[in-house]
Design an enzyme around this catalytic site. Structure first.
Site, short mmCIF file in Angstrom:
data_model
loop_
_atom_site.label_atom_id
_atom_site.label_comp_id
_atom_site.label_asym_id
_atom_site.label_seq_id
_atom_site.Cartn_x
_atom_site.Cartn_y
_atom_site.Cartn_z
N LYS A 68 0.83 -1.21 0.00
CA LYS A 68 0.00 0.00 0.00
C LYS A 68 0.87 1.26 0.00
O LYS A 68 0.66 2.17 -0.81
CB LYS A 68 -0.95 -0.01 1.22
N THR A 69 1.87 1.29 0.88
CA THR A 69 2.76 2.46 0.94
C THR A 69 3.56 2.55 -0.36
O THR A 69 3.77 3.65 -0.90
CB THR A 69 3.74 2.31 2.13
N ASP A 113 -1.37 6.63 6.37
CA ASP A 113 -1.37 5.20 6.68
C ASP A 113 -2.32 4.97 7.86
O ASP A 113 -2.56 5.88 8.65
CB ASP A 113 0.07 4.80 7.05
N THR A 162 -5.63 -1.51 6.86
CA THR A 162 -5.74 -2.97 6.91
C THR A 162 -7.18 -3.33 7.27
O THR A 162 -7.56 -4.49 7.26
CB THR A 162 -4.82 -3.54 8.00
N ARG A 221 6.65 -8.09 1.89
CA ARG A 221 7.51 -7.67 3.00
C ARG A 221 8.10 -8.90 3.71
O ARG A 221 9.27 -8.89 4.09
CB ARG A 221 6.75 -6.80 4.01
P1 ADP Z 1 2.14 -1.95 3.21
O1 ADP Z 1 2.17 -0.45 3.12
O2 ADP Z 1 0.96 -2.57 2.51
O3 ADP Z 1 2.29 -2.48 4.62
P2 ADP Z 1 4.68 -1.75 1.79
O4 ADP Z 1 4.24 -0.89 0.66
O5 ADP Z 1 5.44 -1.07 2.88
O6 ADP Z 1 3.41 -2.52 2.41
O7 ADP Z 1 5.51 -2.98 1.18
C1 ADP Z 1 6.44 -3.70 1.92
C2 ADP Z 1 7.67 -4.02 1.08
O8 ADP Z 1 7.31 -5.01 0.11
C3 ADP Z 1 8.20 -2.83 0.29
O9 ADP Z 1 9.28 -2.22 0.92
C4 ADP Z 1 8.65 -3.41 -1.03
O10 ADP Z 1 10.03 -3.69 -0.99
C5 ADP Z 1 7.90 -4.71 -1.15
N1 ADP Z 1 6.82 -4.65 -2.15
C6 ADP Z 1 5.51 -4.35 -1.91
N2 ADP Z 1 4.79 -4.44 -3.04
C7 ADP Z 1 5.64 -4.79 -4.01
C8 ADP Z 1 5.48 -5.06 -5.42
N3 ADP Z 1 4.27 -4.97 -6.02
N4 ADP Z 1 6.57 -5.42 -6.13
C9 ADP Z 1 7.78 -5.53 -5.53
N5 ADP Z 1 7.99 -5.30 -4.20
C10 ADP Z 1 6.94 -4.94 -3.45
#
Ligand code: ADP
Length: 350
Positions: A68-69, A113, A162, A221
């Site tokens: 998401k981030t 977030d 989430t 992640r």
């Molecule tokens: P969320 O915000 O949903 O908790 P993040 O955006 O922080 O998740 O993603 C966590 C990690 O996973 C990121 O630092 C990135 O390295 C990896 N990641 C997430 N989505 C992808 C994607 N579509 N392709 C490659 N790496 C990804």
């Protein structure tokens, strides 16, 4: 707390966060998977750019660690816009939001977030900001109270949560685009690991990244985190090369089984079987048995157990499935009022 688990989808600490940032894709093309979300985003971005307009507000929802981030940052990059990041709990007062919004320029992106954790007064404060790009700010109180109408530049709010279900209807309705992020397939996770291994200049034997992908619970992640643990292990116990034996041993040391379940998942399922006869059991009761917070179980443990078909959520509570008992070598009881014979799965059947 369970948040410290290796396979938790949440970032563990700042060091890990910086590691993640260095692996974070910068453009839509670099992002692996989530094809339908990426297609819709790229159309919206192209259209907004052609019209030289800011994007509509976007909400990304789904379990932690799915991107998401990352997508919020990618959208900002693709739009050539600045991004400012905050989170629901950090925006405690209307004044905090005012500080952020008053510094925002046309087309900028405000990323919030955990948007489901905004307090009601802050949420109400941002409604007019999202809809009419203005905020109503009250200064003084009592007789001297004055409402100042403060115009804002047209910005895009990107929210991440989430728990989409906890978002109030008025807030949810102010987003023009709402996207759910799904767990990734093993092939997609392997592609993410190939990219990460290249960035980290790791040497891997054939098939080793697939082994890590299979145990990453559909979550990028987690995949990157396991890769990091395996990298450390390979460096200290071997020559730095990722071989099958190194990967197997590193993951065994982390107590992660062949399906990516860790001790916390197994404790959850065992509690359900041993204490509640397989369920149905309420989440609060299970949380009390495990000494964990309900939110942690709902956010980090349950989504993957539900997805693998090891857990069922019914109106009466949580129920363990036959597949989970088979995986753990436990005795399976069918849900209480369905009067069935218990079946036995011996440990050595696996
Ligand atoms: P969320 O915000 O949903 O908790 P993040 O955006 O922080 O998740 O993603 C966590 C990690 O996973 C990121 O630092 C990135 O390295 C990896 N990641 C997430 N989505 C992808 C994607 N579509 N392709 C490659 N790496 C990804």
């Amino acid at each position: 707390m369970a948040i410290d688990r290796v396979i938790s989808g949440q970032p563990l600490n700042e060091v890990e966060e910086s590691f993640n940032i260095s692996l974070r894709p910068k453009s839509l093309d670099e992002c692996v998977g989530q094809c339908s979300v990426k297609d819709k985003l790229s159309i919206a971005i192209a259209a907004a750019r052609q019209r030289s307009e800011p994007l509509e507000h976007i909400l990304f929802h789904g379990p932690p660690g799915l991107g998401k981030t990352t997508l919020a940052n990618v959208v900002a990059n693709e739009m050539g816009a600045n991004i400012r990041c905050s989170s629901g709990p950090a925006m405690a007062k209307a004044g905090d939001v005012m500080g952020l919004l008053s510094n925002i320029n046309t087309g900028d992106i405000l990323f919030i977030d955990e948007i489901h954790r905004l307090s009601t007064p802050v949420e109400e404060f941002i409604y007019p900001a999202m809809e009419d790009f203005r905020v109503d700010f009250t200064v003084d109180s009592g007789l001297h109270a004055k409402t100042i109408n403060f115009p804002l530049k047209r910005f895009t709010l990107i929210g991440a949560t989430t728990r989409a279900g906890l978002l109030s209807a008025p807030l949810r309705s102010r987003f023009g685009m709402l996207y759910h992020l799904d767990f990734y397939s093993a092939e997609e996770l392997t592609a993410i690991l190939v990219r990460s291994a290249e960035l980290l200049q790791l040497h891997c034997e054939d098939g080793t990244l697939e082994l890590i992908a299979d145990r990453s619970r559909g979550t990028p992640r987690v995949a990157n985190r396991l890769l990091k643990r395996v990298r450390d292990y390979a460096q200290v116990k071997g020559s730095g090369l990722l071989s099958t034996a190194i990967v197997e041993n590193a993951l065994a040391m982390e107590q992660i089984d062949t399906l990516g379940l860790d001790e916390m998942d197994r404790a959850f399922l065992r509690a359900l079987v041993n204490v509640y006869d397989g369920g149905p059991a309420g989440i609060d009761a299970i949380a009390a048995t495990l000494g964990e917070e309900r939110d942690t179980l709902e956010d980090v443990v349950e989504p993957y157990l539900l997805q693998t078909g090891f857990l069922r959520r019914t109106r009466r509570g949580r129920e363990v499935t036959k597949a989970a008992c088979k995986h753990l070598g436990l005795k399976f009881h069918k849900a209480k009022d369905t009067a069935a014979q218990p079946e036995l799965f011996e440990q050595d059947q696996q």
